[in-house]
Every structure is written in structure tokens, then in C-alpha cells.
Design a protein around this motif. Structure first.
Motif, PDB file in Angstrom:
ATOM      1  N   GLU A  29       0.830  -1.206   0.000  1.00 58.07           N
ATOM      2  CA  GLU A  29       0.000   0.000   0.000  1.00 58.07           C
ATOM      3  C   GLU A  29       0.864   1.256   0.000  1.00 58.07           C
ATOM      4  O   GLU A  29       0.590   2.226  -0.718  1.00 58.07           O
ATOM      5  CB  GLU A  29      -0.917  -0.003   1.227  1.00 58.07           C
ATOM      6  CG  GLU A  29      -1.916   1.141   1.282  1.00 58.07           C
ATOM      7  CD  GLU A  29      -2.922   1.102   0.154  1.00 58.07           C
ATOM      8  OE1 GLU A  29      -3.430   2.178  -0.213  1.00 58.07           O
ATOM      9  OE2 GLU A  29      -3.188  -0.002  -0.379  1.00 58.07           O
ATOM     10  N   ASN A  30       1.939   1.225   0.806  1.00 52.38           N
ATOM     11  CA  ASN A  30       2.853   2.381   0.837  1.00 52.38           C
ATOM     12  C   ASN A  30       3.494   2.620  -0.523  1.00 52.38           C
ATOM     13  O   ASN A  30       3.595   3.760  -0.996  1.00 52.38           O
ATOM     14  CB  ASN A  30       3.942   2.169   1.886  1.00 52.38           C
ATOM     15  CG  ASN A  30       3.409   2.249   3.300  1.00 52.38           C
ATOM     16  OD1 ASN A  30       2.351   2.826   3.533  1.00 52.38           O
ATOM     17  ND2 ASN A  30       4.121   1.669   4.257  1.00 52.38           N
ATOM     18  N   LYS A  31       3.940   1.533  -1.157  1.00 50.58           N
ATOM     19  CA  LYS A  31       4.574   1.670  -2.463  1.00 50.58           C
ATOM     20  C   LYS A  31       3.569   2.101  -3.522  1.00 50.58           C
ATOM     21  O   LYS A  31       3.894   2.856  -4.437  1.00 50.58           O
ATOM     22  CB  LYS A  31       5.240   0.345  -2.867  1.00 50.58           C
ATOM     23  CG  LYS A  31       6.396  -0.050  -1.968  1.00 50.58           C
ATOM     24  CD  LYS A  31       7.469   1.029  -1.926  1.00 50.58           C
ATOM     25  CE  LYS A  31       8.588   0.685  -0.957  1.00 50.58           C
ATOM     26  NZ  LYS A  31       9.615   1.738  -0.901  1.00 50.58           N
ATOM     27  N   LYS A  32       2.348   1.623  -3.392  1.00 50.81           N
ATOM     28  CA  LYS A  32       1.301   2.019  -4.333  1.00 50.81           C
ATOM     29  C   LYS A  32       1.047   3.520  -4.247  1.00 50.81           C
ATOM     30  O   LYS A  32       0.902   4.203  -5.272  1.00 50.81           O
ATOM     31  CB  LYS A  32       0.012   1.251  -4.027  1.00 50.81           C
ATOM     32  CG  LYS A  32      -1.127   1.554  -4.991  1.00 50.81           C
ATOM     33  CD  LYS A  32      -2.372   0.773  -4.617  1.00 50.81           C
ATOM     34  CE  LYS A  32      -3.522   1.139  -5.551  1.00 50.81           C
ATOM     35  NZ  LYS A  32      -4.771   0.434  -5.160  1.00 50.81           N
ATOM     36  N   LEU A  33       1.009   4.030  -3.004  1.00 49.72           N
ATOM     37  CA  LEU A  33       0.826   5.472  -2.817  1.00 49.72           C
ATOM     38  C   LEU A  33       1.994   6.255  -3.405  1.00 49.72           C
ATOM     39  O   LEU A  33       1.793   7.315  -4.014  1.00 49.72           O
ATOM     40  CB  LEU A  33       0.689   5.787  -1.324  1.00 49.72           C
ATOM     41  CG  LEU A  33      -0.620   5.347  -0.653  1.00 49.72           C
ATOM     42  CD1 LEU A  33      -0.546   5.576   0.851  1.00 49.72           C
ATOM     43  CD2 LEU A  33      -1.807   6.091  -1.244  1.00 49.72           C
ATOM     44  N   GLU A  34       3.214   5.726  -3.230  1.00 51.84           N
ATOM     45  CA  GLU A  34       4.388   6.393  -3.803  1.00 51.84           C
ATOM     46  C   GLU A  34       4.302   6.434  -5.324  1.00 51.84           C
ATOM     47  O   GLU A  34       4.627   7.446  -5.958  1.00 51.84           O
ATOM     48  CB  GLU A  34       5.658   5.673  -3.365  1.00 51.84           C
ATOM     49  CG  GLU A  34       6.007   5.883  -1.901  1.00 51.84           C
ATOM     50  CD  GLU A  34       7.310   5.197  -1.521  1.00 51.84           C
ATOM     51  OE1 GLU A  34       8.096   4.863  -2.437  1.00 51.84           O
ATOM     52  OE2 GLU A  34       7.543   4.994  -0.313  1.00 51.84           O
ATOM     53  N   ILE A  35       3.881   5.304  -5.914  1.00 52.35           N
ATOM     54  CA  ILE A  35       3.760   5.240  -7.374  1.00 52.35           C
ATOM     55  C   ILE A  35       2.706   6.223  -7.871  1.00 52.35           C
ATOM     56  O   ILE A  35       2.909   6.931  -8.871  1.00 52.35           O
ATOM     57  CB  ILE A  35       3.423   3.802  -7.818  1.00 52.35           C
ATOM     58  CG1 ILE A  35       4.619   2.884  -7.567  1.00 52.35           C
ATOM     59  CG2 ILE A  35       3.031   3.757  -9.296  1.00 52.35           C
ATOM     60  CD1 ILE A  35       4.315   1.409  -7.728  1.00 52.35           C
ATOM     61  N   GLU A  36       1.562   6.290  -7.165  1.00 49.84           N
ATOM     62  CA  GLU A  36       0.501   7.218  -7.558  1.00 49.84           C
ATOM     63  C   GLU A  36       0.968   8.657  -7.441  1.00 49.84           C
ATOM     64  O   GLU A  36       0.651   9.498  -8.292  1.00 49.84           O
ATOM     65  CB  GLU A  36      -0.737   6.978  -6.695  1.00 49.84           C
ATOM     66  CG  GLU A  36      -1.448   5.668  -6.999  1.00 49.84           C
ATOM     67  CD  GLU A  36      -2.602   5.407  -6.064  1.00 49.84           C
ATOM     68  OE1 GLU A  36      -2.759   6.178  -5.086  1.00 49.84           O
ATOM     69  OE2 GLU A  36      -3.350   4.441  -6.300  1.00 49.84           O
ATOM     70  N   THR A  37       1.747   8.933  -6.378  1.00 53.61           N
ATOM     71  CA  THR A  37       2.287  10.290  -6.199  1.00 53.61           C
ATOM     72  C   THR A  37       3.234  10.647  -7.343  1.00 53.61           C
ATOM     73  O   THR A  37       3.206  11.766  -7.870  1.00 53.61           O
ATOM     74  CB  THR A  37       3.036  10.399  -4.855  1.00 53.61           C
ATOM     75  OG1 THR A  37       2.141  10.080  -3.798  1.00 53.61           O
ATOM     76  CG2 THR A  37       3.578  11.810  -4.646  1.00 53.61           C
ATOM     77  N   LEU A  38       4.074   9.683  -7.730  1.00 52.88           N
ATOM     78  CA  LEU A  38       5.000   9.915  -8.842  1.00 52.88           C
ATOM     79  C   LEU A  38       4.249  10.155 -10.151  1.00 52.88           C
ATOM     80  O   LEU A  38       4.654  10.993 -10.963  1.00 52.88           O
ATOM     81  CB  LEU A  38       5.952   8.721  -8.998  1.00 52.88           C
ATOM     82  CG  LEU A  38       7.019   8.560  -7.902  1.00 52.88           C
ATOM     83  CD1 LEU A  38       7.763   7.242  -8.087  1.00 52.88           C
ATOM     84  CD2 LEU A  38       8.000   9.727  -7.929  1.00 52.88           C
ATOM     85  N   LYS A  39       3.149   9.433 -10.351  1.00 54.30           N
ATOM     86  CA  LYS A  39       2.346   9.629 -11.562  1.00 54.30           C
ATOM     87  C   LYS A  39       1.729  11.027 -11.585  1.00 54.30           C
ATOM     88  O   LYS A  39       1.709  11.686 -12.620  1.00 54.30           O
ATOM     89  CB  LYS A  39       1.247   8.568 -11.640  1.00 54.30           C
ATOM     90  CG  LYS A  39       1.744   7.175 -12.004  1.00 54.30           C
ATOM     91  CD  LYS A  39       0.603   6.186 -12.079  1.00 54.30           C
ATOM     92  CE  LYS A  39       1.093   4.792 -12.469  1.00 54.30           C
ATOM     93  NZ  LYS A  39      -0.027   3.808 -12.496  1.00 54.30           N
ATOM     94  N   VAL A  40       1.224  11.458 -10.409  1.00 57.37           N
ATOM     95  CA  VAL A  40       0.646  12.807 -10.320  1.00 57.37           C
ATOM     96  C   VAL A  40       1.710  13.857 -10.617  1.00 57.37           C
ATOM     97  O   VAL A  40       1.473  14.822 -11.353  1.00 57.37           O
ATOM     98  CB  VAL A  40       0.036  13.038  -8.912  1.00 57.37           C
ATOM     99  CG1 VAL A  40      -0.344  14.501  -8.735  1.00 57.37           C
ATOM    100  CG2 VAL A  40      -1.182  12.151  -8.717  1.00 57.37           C
ATOM    101  N   ARG A  41       2.905  13.654 -10.045  1.00 60.45           N
ATOM    102  CA  ARG A  41       3.998  14.604 -10.285  1.00 60.45           C
ATOM    103  C   ARG A  41       4.417  14.610 -11.748  1.00 60.45           C
ATOM    104  O   ARG A  41       4.748  15.664 -12.302  1.00 60.45           O
ATOM    105  CB  ARG A  41       5.195  14.247  -9.398  1.00 60.45           C
ATOM    106  CG  ARG A  41       4.971  14.540  -7.933  1.00 60.45           C
ATOM    107  CD  ARG A  41       6.174  14.167  -7.102  1.00 60.45           C
ATOM    108  NE  ARG A  41       5.978  14.467  -5.688  1.00 60.45           N
ATOM    109  CZ  ARG A  41       6.853  14.183  -4.738  1.00 60.45           C
ATOM    110  NH1 ARG A  41       7.994  13.588  -5.050  1.00 60.45           N
ATOM    111  NH2 ARG A  41       6.600  14.491  -3.473  1.00 60.45           N
ATOM    112  N   GLU A  42       4.412  13.428 -12.369  1.00 66.69           N
ATOM    113  CA  GLU A  42       4.780  13.348 -13.778  1.00 66.69           C
ATOM    114  C   GLU A  42       3.773  14.096 -14.643  1.00 66.69           C
ATOM    115  O   GLU A  42       4.145  14.842 -15.554  1.00 66.69           O
ATOM    116  CB  GLU A  42       4.867  11.876 -14.201  1.00 66.69           C
ATOM    117  CG  GLU A  42       5.160  11.655 -15.685  1.00 66.69           C
ATOM    118  CD  GLU A  42       6.521  12.174 -16.119  1.00 66.69           C
ATOM    119  OE1 GLU A  42       6.739  12.308 -17.338  1.00 66.69           O
ATOM    120  OE2 GLU A  42       7.364  12.468 -15.234  1.00 66.69           O
TER     121      GLU A  42
END
Length: 347
Positions: A105-118
Motif C-alpha cells: 500500500e505504501n509503495k502504491k501510494l508512492e507510485i501514484e504520487t509519482l504519476k501525479v507529479r509526472e
């Protein structure tokens, strides 16, 4: 303690019990057929068998789970294997599952955050490109026209050079704002705090923007007559920049013959709140959350005619937050808008 034991060693304990019982039964049959039954030997054998089985099974299962789970971590590179240490791996599969789900779940949130930033980066690059393209093409057009022969006509040459200069000034304006907001976002802006009269500063901003307001017959005024000054502690130049941006926006999007009003009120013991209110066109509710984004424009066609870098409100927000203060927005479409921010009183 019993609950912890049951959760952690349930598998090893259950399996060891069955192994010990079966081996003890086998031994008892052997004793019965040969020397006769010896219950003390059987009891000692059962205890030793249980203890040895328990520790061997517990060790092997832990090693089995740890090695394979760590391999999964390394293979998919979704979870950080270094944070999953051996001491936390047990035969309790429920606990293990929860740990893995938590990491996932933590990594999923990190990935989603990176997608938003991208996505934000792509949008930002597109906005920068668009903002710079217009003045660049404008300047290039005037220069090419001059090079094609218009330079021989003195009147045309002067007019086109003046227009090209305006385009260059707009480019400089955008680049300066980009440099400012970059410094704010990386925390590279040093504030020079001092005590000053906020009423006097607002009046200075009124004087600076008086001519611009007069073009639309907009009145710049206080909500009441402040006979005494109100002393605050902040970076005077940055607060002037905030007020200039907010009041200039109220003029830019204000109605002809309108009013921009500034009020300064006590908020709590050591705070004041500065409000900039206008009776302009207002802002649609769905646009309010994006007001402080870089290059976001409520009315893209109208705002481009008015000029500006599209970074003003983003800079205002960063400057207010650099003072550890808050900024607020209230607006009703067709009625007007109010931007307010807090400041610390001088001691």
C-alpha cells in the motif's frame, strides 16, 4: 503472552505435537512388544521429541518464508526488502500478510504520487512552452518584418521596435517570476523580517496602481479610516509583492466603475488578517482549488489580453507560506472575490 505464543508459533507447536504423539505411540508399541511399558520413558521421550521438533520446524519455516518472500521482493522490486527484516518474519501468516499488504500500500501510494507529479511536470512544461512561445513569435515577427524592408520606413521601424521591446519585457517578466517561484519551492529565499506599518504599505501599493485602476475607473480604498498605524513583523518587500499581486488581480478581473477594498482586522492575540475584496466577475467554485497552481488561468482568453505571467497567485501563496502564515479565498461568480492572508503583529 499466551495469545502472542499462539499467533507466532501455532504452526510449529501444532506440527510438533502431532509428530511427538505419533513417535511416542510408535515407541510405546515397541516397548509393549519387547520389554514392557515404561511410562516415564515415554513421557521424557515425548517432551524431548516435542522440543526438538518445535525448534527445528520453527527455524526451517522462518527461513523458508523469509528467503522466498525476500526473493519476491527482489524480483518484482515493488517492496523494499531491506525494511523487511528477519526478526519480524514469523510463521503467523496473517501477520506476514498484513506486513506485505502494508508495504504494498505504501509503495502504491508512492507510485501514484509519482504519476501525479509526472502529469504535473508535463502540464507545467506545456504551460511554460505556451507562455514563452507567444512573446517569442511576436518579437520574431516584428524583427523579420523589419529585416524584409520595413526598417527603411522610420515610422514603421520605431513602432515595430517598440512592440518587439514589449514582447521582450514580457519574456523577462515571465523568466523573473519563474526564477522567483523556483527559489520559493526549494526554500532558497531568505526573508528579511522587520517591523513596519501595514496600513502605510497598503497605501503605497494603492499609489503605485492608481493609474492602472483609473483606466477602468476602479476605486482603491480601505474599509474604514485607519487613524493609527498597525505594526506587523514580516519581510516588507515580500508583503508589498503579495499586496501588489492581489490588488493588481482585482483590477485586472474587476468590473469597470468597481471597487477594490482592503481591510486589516485583528484575528487572534498576535495575528492580523489582511483582506483584499473586489466586486468583480468572481470565480467559479470548481476553479477555486486550482487558483494557486502555476500558469492556471480562470479565463484564459481574457487574462492573456491583460498580460501577466500566470504565476502571480502561485508566488503569493509561496510567499505567504514562507512567512509561516495562511492564505484564504472566498468568491462567488458574478459577485466578487476576497483574498485574505494572516500576518504576525509586531511585539
Amino acid at each position: 503472552m499466551a495469545i502472542g505464543f499462539k499467533k507466532t508459533y501455532q504452526f510449529a507447536g501444532f506440527t510438533s505435537t502431532w509428530i511427538s504423539v505419533l513417535l511416542t505411540l510408535a515407541l510405546s508399541v515397541f516397548f509393549y512388544l519387547t520389554e514392557g511399558m515404561n511410562y516415564w520413558y515415554l513421557l521424557v521421550f515425548f517432551v524431548i521429541c516435542f522440543i526438538l521438533s518445535f525448534f527445528i520446524i520453527q527455524y526451517r519455516v522462518e527461513k523458508f518464508i523469509y528467503d522466498r518472500v525476500k526473493k519476491i521482493y527482489d524480483d518484482v522490486q515493488l517492496l523494499d526488502a531491506t525494511t523487511f527484516n528477519k526478526q519480524r518474519i514469523t510463521t503467523d501468516m496473517e501477520t506476514l500478510t498484513k506486513e506485505v499488504e502494508r508495504f504494498a500500500e505504501n509503495k502504491k501510494l508512492e507510485i501514484e504520487t509519482l504519476k501525479v507529479r509526472e502529469n504535473y511536470r508535463k502540464e507545467f512544461m506545456g504551460n511554460v512552452s505556451h507562455e514563452l512561445k507567444t512573446p517569442l513569435f511576436t518579437v520574431q515577427g516584428y524583427i523579420l518584418t523589419l529585416l524584409d524592408g520595413a526598417m527603411k520606413d522610420k515610422a514603421v521601424r520605431k513602432k515595430y521596435l517598440q512592440r518587439a521591446n514589449k514582447g521582450v519585457e514580457r519574456l523577462i517578466y515571465i523568466v523573473k517570476d519563474l526564477d522567483m517561484i523556483t527559489k520559493l519551492e526549494v526554500g532558497d529565499l531568505n526573508l528579511s523580517r522587520e517591523e513596519f506599518n501595514i496600513v502605510e504599505l497598503v497605501q503605497n501599493v494603492f499609489d503605485l496602481l492608481e493609474i492602472k485602476a483609473a483606466k477602468k475607473n476602479i476605486t482603491l480604498t480601505f474599509d474604514l479610516e485607519y487613524k493609527e498605524g498597525i505594526m506587523v513583523s514580516a519581510d516588507r518587500d515580500r508583503i508589498q509583492q503579495i499586496l501588489t499581486n492581489l490588488i493588481e488581480n482585482s483590477i485586472k478581473y474587476g468590473k469597470d466603475d468597481g471597487t477594490t477594498e482592503v481591510s486589516i482586522e485583528d484575528l487572534i492575540k498576535n495575528k492580523v488578517i489582511v483582506r483584499v475584496t473586489d466586486n468583480g466577475e468572481g470565480i467559479l467554485e470548481e476553479n477555486i482549488p486550482r487558483l494557486f497552481e502555476r500558469f492556471f488561468r480562470v479565463d484564459k482568453s481574457g487574462s492573456r489580453k491583460e498580460g501577466g505571467s500566470g504565476l502571480g497567485l502561485a508566488i503569493v501563496k509561496h510567499l505567504v507560506e514562507a512567512h509561516d502564515e495562511k492564505i484564504y479565498v472566498e468568491s462567488e461568480f458574478g459577485v466578487g472575490s476576497e483574498f485574505s492572508f494572516t500576518l504576525e503583529k509586531a511585539k
